[in-house]
Design an enzyme around this catalytic site. Structure first.
Site, PDB file in Angstrom:
ATOM      1  CB  ILE A 534      10.521   3.445   1.705  1.00 32.51           C
ATOM      2  CG1 ILE A 534       9.340   4.425   2.478  1.00 32.51           C
ATOM      3  CG2 ILE A 534      11.868   3.799   2.370  1.00 32.51           C
ATOM      4  CD1 ILE A 534       9.367   4.294   4.003  1.00 32.51           C
ATOM      5  CB  SER A 536       4.769   5.498  -4.474  1.00 34.47           C
ATOM      6  OG  SER A 536       4.524   4.563  -5.577  1.00 34.47           O
ATOM      7  N   GLY A 538      -1.731   5.375  -3.775  1.00 31.27           N
ATOM      8  CA  GLY A 538      -2.505   6.211  -4.703  1.00 31.27           C
ATOM      9  C   GLY A 538      -2.799   7.782  -4.563  1.00 31.27           C
ATOM     10  CB  VAL A 542       5.866   6.291   1.896  1.00 31.79           C
ATOM     11  CG1 VAL A 542       6.257   6.159   3.044  1.00 31.79           C
ATOM     12  CG2 VAL A 542       4.330   6.196   1.513  1.00 31.79           C
ATOM     13  CE  LYS A 556      -0.523   8.274   1.313  1.00 34.24           C
ATOM     14  NZ  LYS A 556      -1.637   7.312   1.557  1.00 34.24           N
ATOM     15  CG  ASP A 651      -6.839   0.626  -2.258  1.00 39.82           C
ATOM     16  OD1 ASP A 651      -7.233  -0.344  -2.938  1.00 39.82           O
ATOM     17  OD2 ASP A 651      -6.081   1.569  -2.676  1.00 39.82           O
TER      18      ASP A 651
END
Length: 891
Positions: A534, A536, A538, A542, A556, A651
C-alpha cells in the site's frame, strides 16, 4: 532634695539611650536584612535561621501576610532546616528550595545581583537560582505565594511557581513536563518515589516511573475537548487541565462547595501529593485549623503501588497481608514480604549481569491477584508460551516477576521495582509469577540437570545408551531439516537468513518503552505473505494486514538497513512507542526476525495525503484541507514541545501525512526523527529529507532545529492550497489584471519567456507575488470552482509564507501556527526581505525545467541557489548544481 532632682530629670532620655546601646550590642542587625514581614527585599541581603529565630526564621512576608519566606525546620525537633514558603494561617509548606539538601541553623541565604543562593554551614553553595540571570534588583513574595526575583524595571527574572515541589496553590500552573514529587515524610522534605505528572493528554500518578492512576479515570473528571494539554491549574471552582493556547478546557473536576472558597473566605485550598502517593485537593479552614479532602486519587487506596509494601496484598482499602507463599520478614521491621521457603530469596539489586547462572524458581500467585502496572503498560511480547515468558525474565536481571495471559500469550514483566499486589479489578486471565533465587546453587538449572542425569545407568545399560544416542541423532536431523526448510522459505520471501542470532534479537526486549513485539509468523499470516503493498518510503515498503482479532494494520518492512539501519530502527520504535497523540500514527508493535525489521502501525484507510490531494477523486474540499492543515500542525507542535524531549521529524511531506475516515489526519514515518534534549544544540551531520521540502539551512551548514520542520510544513501548506506539487510547472501570465484562476492548467510554454505569452513559475514564488498583489483567489485549486472565500485562502497563504522565511528565527513555532489557524493568535505578516530567496529558487526552477525539457533527461541537476549575474543588493550564498540525491539525502 535638690541634689536628687537632677538624676530624676535625666531619666526620660537616659534609659531609652541605654536600652538602644544594649540592644545594638547584644542583637546586631543582619547585613541588609531589613525588618520582618516586608513584601520585598533589595539585593545584597543575607539571612539565616539564627538571625530571625524569634520569628521562626521568617524574613519576608506577602503584602497581607498570608505567606512568609522562612528558613525553618519541618518539625520542631528536627535539626534539618530548609528555605521554604509557608502559608501562615494553616502552617502549610507550599514550596521548598533545598528539599534534598537540608542545612544547619547557621547556614546563610544570600540575595545578590546574580540571584539567590543558599549556602551550607561550611560556606559551600548547595542551591541557587540560575546563574545567568540579568542583574537582580529585588526579591518579592506575592500574595499568591509566588516568590519572584525582579530586575530594576520590575521584570520577572525567576519565580518559584515554575519549580513546584509537592504542593500547588490556587492560580499556580503546573505545565506539561513538570511534576509534583512527594516528600519522604512530614519531617523529611526529600523527594520520595511518587510523582504527579502532566502529560500531553492527561495527568497521571507514577511510582518509580510507572503509571498507576490517571485523572481521567475518576468519575468526577470530565473531558471537554481533545486539545493538547498545556498546564493544570487550581482555582476557586475546581481543577482544570487547559489547552488550546490557554483558552480550552481539556479535563475538568468541579469541586463541591466552591462558593465557600474565594479570595476573601476563611478557606485555603491546595493540591497536595502526599508521602504515601495519594493526590488530593485539600480545603483548609484557617479559622478552625481544620481540613477536608475535596478530591482524591485514586479513590481506592489499594491502587497505590506501595500501600502494603513489597508483595503485600491490599484489600478493603488498605488492609494488608502477604501474598500466598510469602510472609513478613521476621528479621526486619520494613513490612516487606519474603518467601516462606527459606531456601528461596527475592532477587537482589541488578548489577548488569543476567541471572541465568543462578537457579531461578517462580512462585505462583493466586488467580484473583494482579499488579497495578499491567493496566498501564503493553505486554513486552505477544503469542509466546509461559515458559518463554519466564525465560525472558530469567535472563534479565532487572525482571522481578511476570504476569502471563493464557488466551493471548501476552507476557507482562515487573521491572526494577516490585510493590504491593492488588485484587483484580477487571476480568482478566493474567496469572502472576514472582521470580525467586534458589540459595546455595551457583550453577542453576544447568548444574541440576547435569547432576540428575542418570549417566551411570547409561553406562551400565548399553541398550539404553544406544536408544538415547539414536533419539539424539533423530532430533538433530529433524532440527537441521527444519532449518533448511526455513532457509528456503526465507529466500522465497527475500529474507536475510545469515544475519540473525538469538542474542541479537533478544536485545530489543530491554528497550525502555518497548511496544508489543509480534511474531514473524503472525505478520506473515496477517499480510498474506506480504502481498498487498500500500505504499513505500525512504526506509521501507508498507503492506496491509489484518490481525487475528480483525484489526487492520499497516506493516512496514524496513528495507534500507545500511550502516545506520539498526540505529534508525531502534530510534523509531523507542520514540513512537512512547508517544500518543490524535494526530500521530500509533505504533502498535514491531518484529525482529532473522535480520529483518518490521514496524506495525495502525491502518489509515485513505492512505497518504499526496494520493488524495494530487490524484484523488472526488476533489478534496477546502474544509477538509483546512482540517488536514490544522491536524498536521497540532501533531508537529506536539513533537516539538509536548514530548519529554523535542522531536524533529525532518521529513514533513504529503507522503508522510496519512488520512483516515472522518477526516482524521496523522503524521507518520519517524525513521528520520531526531531526539533533542534541552541541552543539545540540534546540529546534525547528515542531510535528511526530501527535495522540495528542505529548508535552506540544510544547504548552509546552519543549525537544524524544529524550525526546519516549520519550513517543510509551509511548503506542504502551499500544496494544500494549490492541489498540486510546488515543483510541477504552471504558467503565469504577465497580464496582472487577469483573474483567470484556471491558467495554471495551461500547457507550459517551452520558451519560458517572461515577456511574451506565459512563463513557467515556481508556485511558492507565485504565492509570494499574489500575496504582494492581494490576489489570493489566483492561488486556490481551480477544481474547487469558487467554493472557497478569498479570506480563507489568504489565511493559509500568510501562514505558509511565514513558515518558509529563509531565517529560521523568523518562522513561527508550530504551536503559534496552531494558534493562527484556530484564531487564538493573530495572523503573522510575511517578511519580504526573508522571502526574496524564493525569487532565485523560481529563476533556477524555470531554467532547470526548460533545460530538462530540452535535454529530455531525468538526470538533470537542479541548481537551488546561485548568486545572480545581475546586480543585486541581496547577499545570498552561491551554490553549485546539486543532484536530487545530494539534496534529499539517502532515501
Amino acid at each position: 532634695m535638690g541634689s536628687s532632682a537632677a538624676p530624676s530629670s535625666c531619666h526620660p532620655l537616659l534609659f531609652p539611650l541605654l536600652f538602644l546601646i544594649w540592644a545594638v550590642v547584644l542583637f546586631p542587625s543582619p547585613t541588609g536584612a531589613g525588618p520582618v514581614s516586608v513584601p520585598s527585599i533589595s539585593a545584597n541581603f543575607t539571612a539565616s535561621y539564627l538571625q530571625f529565630i524569634d520569628n521562626s526564621g521568617a524574613f519576608l512576608a506577602s503584602q497581607n501576610s498570608s505567606f512568609q519566606a522562612r528558613i525553618t525546620n519541618a518539625k520542631p525537633e528536627s535539626t534539618s532546616f530548609y528555605f521554604v514558603i509557608i502559608h501562615v494561617d494553616s502552617n502549610t509548606i507550599v514550596w521548598s528550595a533545598n528539599r534534598n539538601q537540608p542545612i544547619a541553623k547557621s547556614s546563610e541565604l544570600r540575595l545578590t545581583a546574580n540571584g539567590l543562593t543558599l549556602y551550607n554551614d561550611t560556606g559551600h553553595p548547595i542551591w541557587s537560582t540560575p546563574r545567568n540571570l540579568p542583574s537582580v534588583s529585588s526579591m518579592h513574595l506575592l500574595e499568591s505565594g509566588n516568590l519572584v526575583l525582579l530586575d530594576g524595571r520590575n521584570n520577572t527574572l525567576w519565580e518559584s511557581f515554575d519549580f513546584p515541589t509537592d504542593v500547588l496553590v490556587v492560580g499556580q500552573k503546573l505545565r506539561v513536563g513538570k511534576s509534583l514529587v512527594s516528600s519522604l515524610s512530614d519531617g523529611d522534605l526529600s523527594e520520595g518515589s511518587y510523582r504527579f505528572v502532566i502529560g500531553y493528554n492527561d495527568a497521571m500518578l507514577q511510582w518509580n516511573g510507572m503509571n498507576y492512576w490517571k485523572l481521567s479515570m475518576d468519575k468526577r473528571a470530565f473531558r471537554d475537548t481533545n486539545f493538547p494539554v498545556e498546564y493544570m491549574v487550581l482555582n476557586f471552582t475546581g481543577l482544570y487541565l487547559i489547552g488550546g493556547n490557554g483558552l480550552q478546557i481539556v479535563i475538568k473536576v468541579i469541586l463541591d462547595d466552591s462558593s465557600d472558597v474565594s479570595a476573601n473566605s476563611p478557606y485555603f485550598r491546595i493540591v497536595k501529593l502526599d508521602q504515601n502517593g495519594m493526590f488530593s485537593v485539600v480545603k483548609i479552614n484557617v479559622m478552625g485549623r481544620s481540613s477536608e479532602q475535596e478530591f482524591r486519587g485514586p479513590t481506592d487506596s489499594c491502587q497505590i503501588p506501595f500501600i502494603c509494601r513489597r508483595l503485600g496484598v491490599c484489600t478493603n482499602g488498605g488492609s494488608c497481608q502477604c501474598a500466598p507463599a510469602f510472609h513478613y520478614d521476621p528479621n526486619m521491621n520494613s513490612g516487606d514480604c519474603v518467601p516462606t521457603d527459606g531456601s528461596l530469596a527475592l532477587p537482589g539489586s541488578c548489577n548488569g549481569s543476567s541471572s541465568n547462572s543462578t537457579a531461578v524458581k517462580y512462585l505462583t500467585l493466586r488467580n484473583d491477584l494482579d499488579y497495578f502496572s499491567n493496566d498501564f503498560a503493553d505486554p513486552v511480547v505477544h503469542d509466546v508460551s509461559l515458559s518463554a515468558c519466564q525465560n525472558l525474565c530469567s535472563i534479565n536481571c532487572s525482571c522481578l516477576g511476570v504476569f502471563y495471559s493464557q488466551v493471548s500469550g501476552s507476557c507482562y514483566m515487573v521491572m526494577n521495582y516490585i510493590g504491593s499486589i492488588m485484587i483484580k479489578s477487571s476480568s482478566t486471565d493474567r496469572l502472576g509469577y514472582i521470580k525467586t533465587i534458589a540459595l546455595g546453587v551457583p550453577n542453576g538449572y544447568s548444574q541440576k540437570t547435569k547432576s540428575d542425569f542418570p549417566v551411570v545407568a547409561v553406562i551400565l545399560l548399553p541398550s539404553s545408551g544406544v536408544i538415547v544416542i539414536a533419539l539424539v541423532a533423530i532430533l538433530i536431523w529433524l532440527r537441521r531439516r527444519r532449518r533448511r526448510w526455513e532457509k528456503f522459505a526465507d529466500s522465497k520471501l527475500g529474507r536475510d537468513y545469515s544475519s540473525s542470532s538469538a542474542e541479537g534479537e533478544m536485545e530489543f526486549v530491554s528497550i525502555p518503552g518497548l511496544p508489543i513485539r509480534f511474531d514473524f509468523k503472525v505478520l506473515a499470516v496477517a499480510t498474506g505473505g506480504f502481498k498487498t503493498q500500500i505504499g513505500s518510503g525512504g526506509f521501507g515498503t508498507v503492506y496491509k494486514g489484518t490481525l487475528r482479532d480483525g484489526t487492520d494494520v499497516a506493516v512496514k518492512k524496513i528495507t534500507c538497513l545500511g550502516s545506520q539501519g539498526k540505529r534508525e530502527f531502534l530510534t523509531e520504535i523507542a520514540v513512537i512507542g512512547k508517544i500518543h497523540h490524535v494526530n500521530l500514527v500509533k505504533l502498535k508493535g514491531f518484529c525482529a526476525y532473522r535480520g529483518q525489521r518490521f514496524l506495525v502501525y495502525e491502518y489509515m484507510s485513505r492512505g497518504s495525503l499526496d494520493r488524495t490531494l494530487f490524484h484523488g477523486e472526488p476533489v478534496l474540499q477546502w474544509n477538509e484541507r483546512y482540517e488536514i492543515a490544522l491536524g498536521t500542525a497540532r501533531g508537529l507542535a506536539y513533537l516539538h514541545s509536548g514530548c519529554e524531549h523535542k522531536i524533529i521529524h525532518c521529513d514533513v511531506k504529503p507522503e508522510n501525512i496519512l488520512l483516515h475516515d472522518k477526516s482524521q489526519v496523522k503524521i507518520s514515518d519517524f525513521g528520520l526523527s531526531k531526539l533533542l534534549s534541552p541541552e543539545q544544540s540540534g546540529l546534525f551531520t547528515t542531510m535528511r529529507g526530501t527535495r522540495g521540502y528542505l529548508a535552506p539551512e540544510w544547504l548552509t551548514s546552519s543549525a537544524i532545529s524544529d524550525k526546519t520542520d516549520v519550513y517543510s510544513y509551509g511548503m506542504v501548506l502551499l500544496e494544500l492550497i494549490r492541489g498540486k506539487k510546488n515543483s510541477s510547472p504552471q504558467t503565469h501570465s504577465n497580464n496582472s489584471s487577469g483573474t483567470d484562476s484556471n491558467r495554471e492548467n495551461v500547457a507550459p510554454s517551452s520558451s519560458s519567456s517572461g515577456e511574451s505569452g506565459n512563463r513557467l513559475v515556481y508556485f511558492p514564488l507565485f504565492a509570494l507575488e499574489m500575496h504582494e498583489e492581494r490576489r489570493y483567489m489566483e492561488l486556490a485549486d481551480p477544481r474547487l470552482m469558487g467554493q472557497v472565500r478569498s479570506e480563507d485562502v489568504e489565511k493559509l497563504v500568510r501562514v505558509a509564507l511565514c513558515c518558509v522565511h529563509e531565517e529560521p528565527n523568523l518562522r513561527p513555532s508550530m504551536s503559534n501556527v496552531v494558534g493562527m489557524l484556530e484564531g487564538g493568535v493573530p495572523l503573522g505578516e510575511p517578511r519580504m526581505e526573508s522571502l526574496n530567496f524564493l525569487r532565485f529558487y523560481g529563476r533556477r526552477f524555470t531554467e532547470a525545467s526548460t533545460l530538462k525539457e530540452n535535454m529530455n533527461s531525468e538526470q538533470n541537476q537542479l541548481m537551488l541557489y546561485r548568486q545572480p549575474t545581475t546586480n543585486s543588493n541581496s547577499s545570498y550564498n552561491s551554490f553549485s548544481y546539486m543532484s536530487s540525491q545530494q539534496v534529499s539525502g539517502p532515501r
